[in-house]
Design a protein around this motif. Structure first.
Motif, PDB file in Angstrom:
ATOM      1  N   ASP A 353       0.839  -1.205   0.000  1.00 11.70           N
ATOM      2  CA  ASP A 353       0.000   0.000   0.000  1.00 11.70           C
ATOM      3  C   ASP A 353       0.873   1.254   0.000  1.00 11.70           C
ATOM      4  O   ASP A 353       0.580   2.238  -0.693  1.00 11.70           O
ATOM      5  CB  ASP A 353      -0.914   0.014   1.233  1.00 11.70           C
ATOM      6  CG  ASP A 353      -2.078  -0.955   1.114  1.00 11.70           C
ATOM      7  OD1 ASP A 353      -2.336  -1.440  -0.009  1.00 11.70           O
ATOM      8  OD2 ASP A 353      -2.718  -1.245   2.147  1.00 11.70           O
ATOM      9  N   GLU A 356       2.316   1.839  -3.431  1.00 13.41           N
ATOM     10  CA  GLU A 356       1.296   2.394  -4.322  1.00 13.41           C
ATOM     11  C   GLU A 356       1.093   3.888  -4.053  1.00 13.41           C
ATOM     12  O   GLU A 356       0.945   4.694  -4.985  1.00 13.41           O
ATOM     13  CB  GLU A 356      -0.017   1.638  -4.138  1.00 13.41           C
ATOM     14  CG  GLU A 356      -1.112   2.088  -5.093  1.00 13.41           C
ATOM     15  CD  GLU A 356      -2.399   1.297  -4.923  1.00 13.41           C
ATOM     16  OE1 GLU A 356      -3.415   1.695  -5.524  1.00 13.41           O
ATOM     17  OE2 GLU A 356      -2.384   0.297  -4.187  1.00 13.41           O
ATOM     18  N   GLN A 357       1.106   4.249  -2.779  1.00  9.39           N
ATOM     19  CA  GLN A 357       0.978   5.664  -2.400  1.00  9.39           C
ATOM     20  C   GLN A 357       2.147   6.478  -2.959  1.00  9.39           C
ATOM     21  O   GLN A 357       1.960   7.576  -3.502  1.00  9.39           O
ATOM     22  CB  GLN A 357       0.931   5.777  -0.877  1.00  9.39           C
ATOM     23  CG  GLN A 357       1.005   7.201  -0.333  1.00  9.39           C
ATOM     24  CD  GLN A 357       1.216   7.199   1.181  1.00  9.39           C
ATOM     25  OE1 GLN A 357       0.740   6.317   1.883  1.00  9.39           O
ATOM     26  NE2 GLN A 357       1.950   8.183   1.676  1.00  9.39           N
ATOM     27  N   SER A 359       3.958   5.700  -5.519  1.00 12.73           N
ATOM     28  CA  SER A 359       3.839   5.708  -6.978  1.00 12.73           C
ATOM     29  C   SER A 359       2.988   6.878  -7.439  1.00 12.73           C
ATOM     30  O   SER A 359       3.332   7.577  -8.406  1.00 12.73           O
ATOM     31  CB  SER A 359       3.240   4.378  -7.455  1.00 12.73           C
ATOM     32  OG  SER A 359       3.012   4.387  -8.842  1.00 12.73           O
ATOM     33  N   ARG A 360       1.872   7.107  -6.744  1.00 14.47           N
ATOM     34  CA  ARG A 360       1.023   8.256  -7.088  1.00 14.47           C
ATOM     35  C   ARG A 360       1.739   9.569  -6.783  1.00 14.47           C
ATOM     36  O   ARG A 360       1.655  10.535  -7.550  1.00 14.47           O
ATOM     37  CB  ARG A 360      -0.297   8.179  -6.312  1.00 14.47           C
ATOM     38  CG  ARG A 360      -1.193   7.008  -6.740  1.00 14.47           C
ATOM     39  CD  ARG A 360      -2.595   7.178  -6.172  1.00 14.47           C
ATOM     40  NE  ARG A 360      -2.598   7.174  -4.714  1.00 14.47           N
ATOM     41  CZ  ARG A 360      -2.759   6.085  -3.967  1.00 14.47           C
ATOM     42  NH1 ARG A 360      -2.921   4.898  -4.550  1.00 14.47           N
ATOM     43  NH2 ARG A 360      -2.759   6.158  -2.654  1.00 14.47           N
ATOM     44  N   GLN A 361       2.449   9.599  -5.664  1.00 19.13           N
ATOM     45  CA  GLN A 361       3.151  10.823  -5.252  1.00 19.13           C
ATOM     46  C   GLN A 361       4.211  11.224  -6.276  1.00 19.13           C
ATOM     47  O   GLN A 361       4.352  12.411  -6.603  1.00 19.13           O
ATOM     48  CB  GLN A 361       3.803  10.596  -3.888  1.00 19.13           C
ATOM     49  CG  GLN A 361       4.655  11.749  -3.378  1.00 19.13           C
ATOM     50  CD  GLN A 361       5.328  11.397  -2.048  1.00 19.13           C
ATOM     51  OE1 GLN A 361       4.725  10.722  -1.187  1.00 19.13           O
ATOM     52  NE2 GLN A 361       6.556  11.830  -1.860  1.00 19.13           N
ATOM     53  N   TYR A 362       4.958  10.255  -6.793  1.00 19.77           N
ATOM     54  CA  TYR A 362       6.039  10.558  -7.730  1.00 19.77           C
ATOM     55  C   TYR A 362       5.603  10.522  -9.187  1.00 19.77           C
ATOM     56  O   TYR A 362       6.365  10.903 -10.076  1.00 19.77           O
ATOM     57  CB  TYR A 362       7.200   9.581  -7.519  1.00 19.77           C
ATOM     58  CG  TYR A 362       8.023   9.899  -6.310  1.00 19.77           C
ATOM     59  CD1 TYR A 362       8.981  10.915  -6.341  1.00 19.77           C
ATOM     60  CD2 TYR A 362       7.857   9.200  -5.114  1.00 19.77           C
ATOM     61  CE1 TYR A 362       9.748  11.211  -5.223  1.00 19.77           C
ATOM     62  CE2 TYR A 362       8.623   9.498  -3.990  1.00 19.77           C
ATOM     63  CZ  TYR A 362       9.566  10.498  -4.055  1.00 19.77           C
ATOM     64  OH  TYR A 362      10.329  10.798  -2.947  1.00 19.77           O
ATOM     65  N   GLY A 363       4.390  10.041  -9.452  1.00 24.17           N
ATOM     66  CA  GLY A 363       3.911   9.992 -10.824  1.00 24.17           C
ATOM     67  C   GLY A 363       4.646   8.982 -11.683  1.00 24.17           C
ATOM     68  O   GLY A 363       4.779   9.167 -12.895  1.00 24.17           O
ATOM     69  N   ALA A 365       5.017   4.720 -12.528  1.00 23.83           N
ATOM     70  CA  ALA A 365       4.441   3.391 -12.354  1.00 23.83           C
ATOM     71  C   ALA A 365       5.473   2.447 -11.743  1.00 23.83           C
ATOM     72  O   ALA A 365       6.681   2.658 -11.855  1.00 23.83           O
ATOM     73  CB  ALA A 365       3.959   2.852 -13.698  1.00 23.83           C
ATOM     74  N   ARG A 393      13.584  11.513  -9.955  1.00 22.76           N
ATOM     75  CA  ARG A 393      12.348  11.125  -9.266  1.00 22.76           C
ATOM     76  C   ARG A 393      12.355   9.638  -8.959  1.00 22.76           C
ATOM     77  O   ARG A 393      11.936   9.209  -7.885  1.00 22.76           O
ATOM     78  CB  ARG A 393      11.123  11.466 -10.115  1.00 22.76           C
ATOM     79  CG  ARG A 393      10.866  12.947 -10.254  1.00 22.76           C
ATOM     80  CD  ARG A 393       9.389  13.316 -10.338  1.00 22.76           C
ATOM     81  NE  ARG A 393       8.558  12.467 -11.149  1.00 22.76           N
ATOM     82  CZ  ARG A 393       8.389  12.569 -12.470  1.00 22.76           C
ATOM     83  NH1 ARG A 393       9.065  13.488 -13.141  1.00 22.76           N
ATOM     84  NH2 ARG A 393       7.565  11.773 -13.123  1.00 22.76           N
TER      85      ARG A 393
END
Length: 484
Positions: A353, A356-357, A359-363, A365, A393
């Motif tokens: 989890d 995944e968090q 991944s969204r923060q850094y943009g 995949a 990044r």
């Protein structure tokens, strides 16, 4: 240091084809598997015998030339990254299996022997070498010793350190040491274990005696698909809690599943959120009983599909998909950054989890492939180095994954080593007194500090600088992970 004088003396020691110093050729050794870091060495030396290694090290000590040992270059942490004013000491030409003893179940090999070659040579006697990294077709035993490599079957059979009986190495001053022996135990400190995973900082391994195991009487591989990674993580916990130690217990999430299936066509369910590959081996009765028990535990965890490999060909294909995951994911983006943290098994779902968090923060995949049974994660961060800022990044993303691993009680590495890639994160895991102990061990073996300098163990002032920087900026060492 006088490079011209050093190279002239080097040419007197070795045959001409054992020395590479042309600027047009040296870039072939500019990096290992971590291609984001590159340096061109002063020269590359390819000895074919221990006596040549000994002579080269003595010459380097006299001239103050740094030495970076290298196996097949498959390492993923920059451990074989060259030193611009030093040599790369490649052990690739020392590739003989010196002795295979079926009675003692040992193989005595040079460091350049490929991992897979040992099992191929031992198979006629019904034996094999257990550690099986994904790169086993190319990686060498010397590199495996340097990094303490594992593989998909390390849960039951251990890492490299658990499968070595003795080592022979050359110190920086040319002294030859033999560590371990022919008996199951040796008196005194376990220096064999100290050298295994030392990343070339303490000596150059020139010979390794490996333990061989009998080929399992029977093997059964089970693949289970799940609708969530939480269900798969729960299944891992249930299997281990039931007292079952599978030969292998691997997990892949959906991006990794899709990439591997497109690449290998292993028969993976591409709509699954996660799959587990669970292998048991032993006597037929034990395998049958354990497989039935595992099937029940997988169903209890919510498995949507369970499949048994019915033939050896099916088994090999399912494992090929897992072992090909890294190159398969490489088809999804121009570049990927492979991390290697270890966590307690009970924290698998929580850490996934967190990834995944991030991944969204850094943009960016990420595909997750890992040795679920022992909590060794291999998140593959996808990026494009041609896009400004993406490499930076990806590196920050990876650093936060390692910080997360430590925060939940794990480690910054499971089998890839520290090298140069994770050297700053060592400051996160260890205190100053522990680091001072590491440096003392390094000085005991290599007082001049010429063996793979700048790798694995940071200088204490570097840790102080990192700490001061974060305090000055009013940050925790890795922002966004406070909840862990």
């Amino acid at each position: 240091m006088n490079p011209a004088s050093f190279l002239a003396e080097l040419r007197e020691l070795l045959p001409a084809d054992a020395i590479v110093s042309r600027q047009s050729t040296l870039p072939a050794w500019e990096c290992d598997g971590l291609s984001a870091m590159k340096r061109v060495p002063l020269a590359v030396v390819l000895p074919t015998a221990e006596s040549e290694v000994q002579a080269v090290l003595r010459l380097c000590l006299r001239h103050g030339i740094p030495v970076v040992p290298r196996g097949a270059g498959t390492g993923l942490s920059g451990g074989a990254l060259p030193h611009e004013q030093g040599i790369v000491l490649s052990l690739a030409r020392m590739k003989s299996i010196l002795e295979l003893n079926p009675l003692l179940r040992t193989a005595r090999v040079q460091p350049g022997v490929r991992n897979l070659s040992v099992s191929q040579a031992a198979r006629p006697w019904g034996l094999y070498y257990a550690p099986d990294p994904s790169s086993q077709i190319a990686c060498t035993i010397g590199g495996n010793v340097a990094e303490n490599s594992g593989g998909v079957h390390c849960l039951k059979y251990g890492l490299t350190v658990h499968n070595i009986q003795s080592l022979r190495l050359v110190c920086m001053d040319g002294e030859i040491l033999t560590l371990g022996g022919t008996s199951p135990d040796s008196a005194g400190y376990d220096l064999t274990a100290l050298l295994t995973g030392s990343e070339g900082l303490l000596g150059i391994v020139t010979e390794v005696t490996l333990r061989l195991l009998p080929l399992p009487e029977h093997t059964r591989l089970v693949m289970a698909a799940f609708n969530s990674t939480h269900q798969a993580a729960d299944a891992v916990s249930r299997i281990i809690a039931a007292g079952i130690i599978p030969a292998g217990l691997e997990m892949m999430d959906n991006p990794a599943i899709r990439a591997a299936e497109d690449f290998v066509h292993a028969g993976y369910p591409v709509d699954a959120s996660a799959i587990l590959l669970c292998e048991v081996d032993g006597a037929m009765a034990e395998v049958e009983a354990r497989t039935s028990q595992i099937d029940s535990l997988l169903r209890d965890s919510g498995a949507s599909h369970i499949r048994h490999a019915e033939t050896e060909e099916q088994r090999n294909l399912l494992w090929k998909g897992r072992k090909s995951a890294f190159p398969a994911v490489g088809r999804l983006a121009p570049d990927y950054y492979c991390m290697d943290g270890s966590i307690p098994r009970r924290k698998l779902a929580e850490v996934l989890d967190g990834i995944e968090q991030l991944s969204r923060q850094y943009g960016l995949a990420v595909a997750n492939v890992f040795h679920a049974g022992d909590g060794n994660l291999h998140p593959l961060i996808l990026y494009d180095a041609n896009q400004p800022g993406e490499l930076e990044r990806a590196e920050s993303f990876g650093a936060d994954i390692l910080a997360l691993s430590v925060a939940v009680g794990g480690s910054i590495t499971g089998e890839h080593g520290v090298g140069l890639e994770k050297i700053d994160q060592m400051c996160l895991q260890y205190q100053a007194d522990e680091m001072a102990c590491f440096h003392a061990i390094k000085r005991a073996f290599d007082p001049a500090g010429l063996l793979n300098p700048g790798k694995a163990i940071p200088e204490l002032h570097r840790c102080a600088e990192l700490s001061a920087m974060h305090v000055h900026q009013g940050q925790v060492p890795f922002p966004g992970l406070e909840r862990f």
